[in-house]
Design a protein around this motif. Sequence first.
Motif, mmCIF file in Angstrom:
data_model
loop_
_atom_site.group_PDB
_atom_site.id
_atom_site.type_symbol
_atom_site.label_atom_id
_atom_site.label_comp_id
_atom_site.label_asym_id
_atom_site.label_seq_id
_atom_site.Cartn_x
_atom_site.Cartn_y
_atom_site.Cartn_z
ATOM 1 N N THR A 154 0.835 -1.199 0.000
ATOM 2 C CA THR A 154 0.000 0.000 0.000
ATOM 3 C C THR A 154 0.871 1.251 0.000
ATOM 4 O O THR A 154 1.848 1.337 0.746
ATOM 5 C CB THR A 154 -0.921 -0.006 1.234
ATOM 6 O OG1 THR A 154 -1.895 -1.046 1.076
ATOM 7 C CG2 THR A 154 -1.643 1.323 1.412
ATOM 8 N N LEU A 155 0.522 2.201 -0.846
ATOM 9 C CA LEU A 155 1.273 3.448 -1.014
ATOM 10 C C LEU A 155 2.742 3.170 -1.361
ATOM 11 O O LEU A 155 3.648 3.891 -0.939
ATOM 12 C CB LEU A 155 1.171 4.321 0.240
ATOM 13 C CG LEU A 155 -0.232 4.839 0.592
ATOM 14 C CD1 LEU A 155 -0.200 5.625 1.902
ATOM 15 C CD2 LEU A 155 -0.778 5.720 -0.528
ATOM 16 N N GLU A 171 -9.514 -12.226 -0.641
ATOM 17 C CA GLU A 171 -9.026 -11.735 -1.931
ATOM 18 C C GLU A 171 -8.364 -10.376 -1.747
ATOM 19 O O GLU A 171 -8.862 -9.527 -1.006
ATOM 20 C CB GLU A 171 -10.195 -11.606 -2.915
ATOM 21 C CG GLU A 171 -9.823 -11.027 -4.263
ATOM 22 C CD GLU A 171 -11.028 -10.710 -5.136
ATOM 23 O OE1 GLU A 171 -10.833 -10.313 -6.296
ATOM 24 O OE2 GLU A 171 -12.165 -10.832 -4.627
ATOM 25 N N VAL A 172 -7.246 -10.178 -2.438
ATOM 26 C CA VAL A 172 -6.574 -8.879 -2.448
ATOM 27 C C VAL A 172 -6.795 -8.209 -3.791
ATOM 28 O O VAL A 172 -6.596 -8.828 -4.845
ATOM 29 C CB VAL A 172 -5.059 -9.030 -2.175
ATOM 30 C CG1 VAL A 172 -4.361 -7.669 -2.300
ATOM 31 C CG2 VAL A 172 -4.818 -9.605 -0.788
ATOM 32 N N ARG A 173 -7.226 -6.952 -3.734
ATOM 33 C CA ARG A 173 -7.437 -6.173 -4.953
ATOM 34 C C ARG A 173 -6.757 -4.817 -4.814
ATOM 35 O O ARG A 173 -6.934 -4.137 -3.799
ATOM 36 C CB ARG A 173 -8.932 -5.955 -5.203
ATOM 37 C CG ARG A 173 -9.713 -7.203 -5.530
ATOM 38 C CD ARG A 173 -11.178 -6.891 -5.789
ATOM 39 N NE ARG A 173 -11.347 -5.872 -6.815
ATOM 40 C CZ ARG A 173 -12.538 -5.403 -7.204
ATOM 41 N NH1 ARG A 173 -13.639 -5.859 -6.643
ATOM 42 N NH2 ARG A 173 -12.618 -4.486 -8.138
ATOM 43 N N PRO A 174 -5.988 -4.404 -5.824
ATOM 44 C CA PRO A 174 -5.400 -3.067 -5.773
ATOM 45 C C PRO A 174 -6.439 -2.005 -6.137
ATOM 46 O O PRO A 174 -7.212 -2.190 -7.083
ATOM 47 C CB PRO A 174 -4.278 -3.131 -6.816
ATOM 48 C CG PRO A 174 -4.721 -4.179 -7.785
ATOM 49 C CD PRO A 174 -5.542 -5.173 -7.004
ATOM 50 N N TYR A 234 -3.489 1.325 -3.217
ATOM 51 C CA TYR A 234 -3.856 0.688 -1.955
ATOM 52 C C TYR A 234 -4.108 -0.787 -2.236
ATOM 53 O O TYR A 234 -4.933 -1.128 -3.092
ATOM 54 C CB TYR A 234 -5.115 1.324 -1.365
ATOM 55 C CG TYR A 234 -4.920 2.732 -0.868
ATOM 56 C CD1 TYR A 234 -4.736 2.992 0.490
ATOM 57 C CD2 TYR A 234 -4.905 3.809 -1.745
ATOM 58 C CE1 TYR A 234 -4.552 4.287 0.957
ATOM 59 C CE2 TYR A 234 -4.712 5.102 -1.294
ATOM 60 C CZ TYR A 234 -4.533 5.330 0.056
ATOM 61 O OH TYR A 234 -4.336 6.616 0.512
ATOM 62 N N GLN A 235 -3.390 -1.663 -1.518
ATOM 63 C CA GLN A 235 -3.601 -3.107 -1.645
ATOM 64 C C GLN A 235 -4.642 -3.507 -0.600
ATOM 65 O O GLN A 235 -4.348 -3.599 0.588
ATOM 66 C CB GLN A 235 -2.288 -3.854 -1.442
ATOM 67 C CG GLN A 235 -1.209 -3.531 -2.473
ATOM 68 C CD GLN A 235 -1.555 -4.016 -3.876
ATOM 69 O OE1 GLN A 235 -2.441 -4.862 -4.056
ATOM 70 N NE2 GLN A 235 -0.860 -3.495 -4.875
#
Length: 271
Positions: free
Chosen positions: A159-160, A200-203, A260-261
């Motif tokens: 993130t960032l 789940e990870v989404r950017p 942001y992840q």
Amino acid sequence: MTEASLSERPPAQLPDKRQVAASFSRAAGSYDSVAALQRQVGNQLLARLPSTRQPGRWLDLGSGTGYFSRVLAAAFPEADGLALDIAEGMLRHARPQGGARHFVTGDAERLPLRDGTVDLIYSSLALQWCEDFASVLSEVRRVLRPGGIFAFTSLCSGTLQELRDSWQAVDGFAHVNRFRSREAYQTLCRGCGLGLASLEVRPEVLHFPDLRQLTHELKALGAHNLNPGRPDGLTGRARIRALVEAYEGFRRPEGLPATYQVIYGILHKEP
């Protein structure tokens, strides 16, 4: 809230958490004006909630200004709603706007709730500030009723990253908040004793016209650098110019990106 729902546990007293609480309390008045990402992510989490179960009681964990407490109250008008946040300033801002029936100052790692008293725990972009996520999951399991749902979003490492890399080109200090890895979330969620429905990870990428606008938004959110060991004092003009120059290397036609992840999780307690 009835006495049977609240426990007699005292809130945890950790200096880093006091700092987080103070930062978000100060940001209560400005938070909603710059919370576009928070709205987007929170709405996506709502869309992931199972539609088959109507909660008798829900908990908005890390409720902030109460925006999603009001959304939950509208979605489940017959349910008993609880908004809980570590930042009293956020709760003072939220109370006059309604939504939840109860507003409680509390720590997600040590919930001031009785065992088995909540059907739905909703938490969006709050739990990244908890150092001990295993304790959060243990508390969630404790207070959920059988069949209850835990729906959360949080931030992962990466993130960032644009801002972090730009600072790395300027000096070696930690200027950007650190977050746990996707793998850490996976390991903890799989071993917590709750059923894991999805993870789940989404950017999510925001774009800004310049660096000043990004740093202004982080400050207005109360999410500026809260790392232990962060550099004290004002940042010199020469270092700021170097930072701006480094960040410009990431510029796209839409503006300066800030990635942001976001991890989305749905867990449930077995009936």
